[in-house]
Design an enzyme around this catalytic site. Structure first.
Site, PDB file in Angstrom:
ATOM      1  N   GLY A 327       0.821  -1.193   0.000  1.00 13.57           N
ATOM      2  CA  GLY A 327       0.000   0.000   0.000  1.00 13.57           C
ATOM      3  C   GLY A 327       0.863   1.254   0.000  1.00 13.57           C
ATOM      4  CB  SER A 328       0.003   4.717   0.770  1.00 14.61           C
ATOM      5  OG  SER A 328      -0.875   4.797  -0.329  1.00 14.61           O
ATOM      6  CB  THR A 329       3.724   1.455   4.052  1.00 17.18           C
ATOM      7  OG1 THR A 329       3.833   0.312   3.205  1.00 17.18           O
ATOM      8  CG2 THR A 329       2.504   1.316   4.950  1.00 17.18           C
ATOM      9  CD  GLN A 635      -5.339   4.399  -0.066  1.00 17.72           C
ATOM     10  OE1 GLN A 635      -5.101   3.204   0.013  1.00 17.72           O
ATOM     11  NE2 GLN A 635      -6.550   4.868  -0.006  1.00 17.72           N
TER      12      GLN A 635
END
EC number: 3.4.16.4
Length: 635
Positions: A327-329, A635
């Site tokens: 994801g947006s990590t 996110q």
């Protein structure tokens, strides 16, 4: 009167017969005596060595002495794996006259339940080295020991051995990190050194128990004992003491490990915490866990089947084998990759209308905020987790350069030194797709990778390692679980450590860190509610990993989905910003947005490590999660 002729006795004839018989008897006796003396001479002189050895072996027996397995401690000296005294039932098949009869008697004496009888028979016939005891039952009860003692004369070759048995005081919490020991099976027996493992029935199966098996096990010894005709030991004639295994000190902090497990509160997920400067793994939790003590003595069929069929997969180590879209990590890492490649600068700005389109393509790749964030620069793109910025960034980078830069942070490869069973996960590339699917790479797939979706898969350990490297400003320190082996300290500078990540301008680190700090402290930050009341500077990044794909015009609605189809919540963090002491990755399966659930857990972990006098209360954290109405879809 007729004349009578009386036959007179012929003494000379009888004497002659007697002498012949006596001579024959003498010859027979002499021959037998000569034969006997010859045989005695042959046995006493010619075969002296052979029968002397056999006689000695009947009187003297060599018994193996298994070593004491090394103990395992946490970084503060708290015992995590110990040895407890127990009694085991063993059998030496070569000393048993009738194996089937003996086994039937043992089953009767021990009152074994029906479901254990088959396993009992299998163990008795398991391949074993000659005259080595085979383990039948571990941890006998006092009643069973007493019955065996009374009937010992009926059980030649059967012994009750006093041994130390592995025990894990915090089994459920530590099961995946420590691993466990179990009975040696036939395959393992083929590769083990017969001398070192003489008399040993257990071996490390998973975790550090397996990785450090040789050091933890030690070396077996032996003793010579004198026995009587029944095989009972009369005296000890000599002994070579075994060499005990080395104690192992781990980098884990037992209190932080237990906190992480409690924070997950029975939900499926994982939390990994690393000390960036040393690479020490402070906590590595996979939930749910299981009771690893069951596997030491041999778990019963029903219990094992129950663990296997459990939908929550308690036997699966999510921390090192769970594959999740990041994801947006990964946006801070992508920002650094684009800075290194020169495709963006800290001043690069886009106008976000809420979507991105490829040239000559009508499809819209949407931002999570459907109406867009307006003017977005690199720092703000991290704080608000703007997808459109990273679609554009990924498109400009291309999959080849993106793959190269992300592998530099450890994605798509094993990152730890002594974490047994760690998975590579997947950092996709053009070559990988061609080999896997025999298809070309499409531009739209690059955009998916740009927001941590698509083919990209990470493990929680990889994500924590990348975060630690980021916190170290690109300096790589290989994560490890053990800090000391015996009295020897394991160095932090380990072989095969990846090259450090260097930037052309050091100020770029500050740009990315500032964006991550604003995730928690900025008025637009996706996890700003988690950052309320922070007593130190903290950088973080939320992430939401889709379990299934949405259509172009569909909107995500968690209330309409089954629980196991909801998004995974992710969060990475490190603190304090100016001198990082801890880096954390949190993944909670099907918990929704990472800016709420996962972020609160990461904050609790950093609080516990940095604020020793103000450790978080788990109940308070759970209450905060339940009462939080922050429905930030970032996110």
């Amino acid at each position: 009167m007729p004349q009578r002729f009386d036959k007179l006795k012929n003494s000379e004839h009888e004497l002659r017969i007697f002498r012949v018989r006596a001579l024959l008897a003498l010859l027979v006796v002499t021959a037998m005596t000569a034969l006997l003396m010859g045989r005695l001479g042959y046995l006493q002189v010619v075969q002296h060595d052979l029968y002397s050895t056999r006689s000695e072996n009947n009187r003297v027996r060599v018994e193996p002495l298994p070593p004491t397995r090394g103990l395992i401690y946490d970084r503060n000296g708290v015992l995590l794996a110990e040895n407890r005294p127990t009694y085991n039932l063993t059998i030496v098949r070569e000393r048993v006259d009738n194996l089937d009869k003996t086994l039937a008697l043992l089953i009767e004496l021990l009152n074994l339940p029906e479901e254990d009888v088959e396993e009992f028979h299998l163990r008795s016939r398991q391949r074993q080295r000659p005259f080595q005891p085979a383990l039948l039952i571990s941890d006998l009860s006092e009643v069973q020991i007493a019955r065996l003692a009374v009937n010992r004369h009926r059980l030649p070759g059967v012994e009750v051995e006093a041994q130390l048995l592995r025990y894990y005081p915090h089994a459920e919490v530590m099961a995946h990190a420590l691993g466990y020991v179990g009975r040696i099976n036939e395959e393992e027996l083929k590769s083990l050194d017969s001398g070192s493992y003489a008399g040993t029935h257990f071996i490390g199966k998973t975790g550090v128990e397996k990785f450090y098996e040789h050091e933890l096990h030690g070396e077996a010894g032996l003793r010579k004992v004198e026995t009587n005709a029944r095989g009972r030991v009369l005296s000890e004639l000599g002994r070579t003491d075994p060499t005990p295994g080395k104690n192992l000190t781990l980098t884990l902090d037992k209190e932080l490990q237990m906190l992480a497990y409690d924070l997950l509160d029975g939900r499926r997920g994982s939390i990994v915490a690393i000390e960036p400067q040393s690479g020490d793994i402070l906590a590595m939790v996979s939930a749910p866990g299981f009771d690893s003590n069951q596997f030491v003595t041999g778990i019963d069929v029903a219990s094992y089947r129950g663990l296997q069929q459990d939908l929550d997969l308690p036997l699966f180590n999510r921390a090192i084998r769970g594959h999740y879209p990041p994801g947006s990590t990964i946006k801070p890492f992508l920002a650094l990759a684009a800075l290194r490649e020169g495709t963006v600068t800290p001043e690069t700005t886009i106008n976000d209308p809420g979507y991105f389109q490829l040239p000559n393509d009508s499809r819209r790749y949407r931002n999570w905020l459907r109406w867009g964030h307006g003017r977005v620069d690199l720092e703000r793109s991290i704080a608000v987790s703007n997808n459109t910025f990273y679609y554009s960034l990924a498109h400009d980078l291309g999959i080849d350069r993106l793959h190269k830069q992300m592998t530099a942070f450890g994605f798509g490869q094993r990152v730890a030194h002594d974490v047994q069973g760690e998975s590579d996960a997947l950092m996709p590339s053009r070559e990988w797709k061609r080999e896997r699917y025999n298809q070309p790479w499409y531009p739209g797939e690059t955009l998916s990778v740009g927001i941590g979706q698509g083919y990209w898969q990470v493990t929680p350990l990889q994500l924590a390692t990348a975060t630690a490297t980021l916190a170290n400003r690109g300096e790589w320190v290989t994560p490890r679980l053990a800090s000391k082996l015996g009295e020897k300290t394991i160095p932090t500078a380990l072989p095969d450590t990846p090259q450090d990540i260097e930037l052309t301008q050091e100020s770029w680190w500050e740009t990315v860190f500032s964006g991550m700090e604003k995730v928690l402290s900025g008025h637009e930050g996706t996890a700003r509610r988690t950052g309320v009341g922070l007593e130190y500077r903290m950088g973080g990044k939320s992430g939401t990993a889709q379990v299934f794909s949405l259509g172009q015009d569909q909107r995500y609605n968690a209330d309409e989905l089954k629980e196991r189809l909801r998004d995974h919540a992710l969060f990475i963090a490190f603190a304090p910003l100016e001198d990082p002491q801890i880096a954390v990755s949190v993944i909670v399966e099907n918990a929704g947005g990472g800016s709420t659930h996962a972020a609160h857990l990461a904050r609790a972990m950093t609080d516990a490590w940095l604020l020793e006098d103000e450790a978080p209360d788990v109940d308070d954290v759970h209450e905060t999660l339940e009462s939080s109405n922050a429905d930030i879809e970032g996110q």
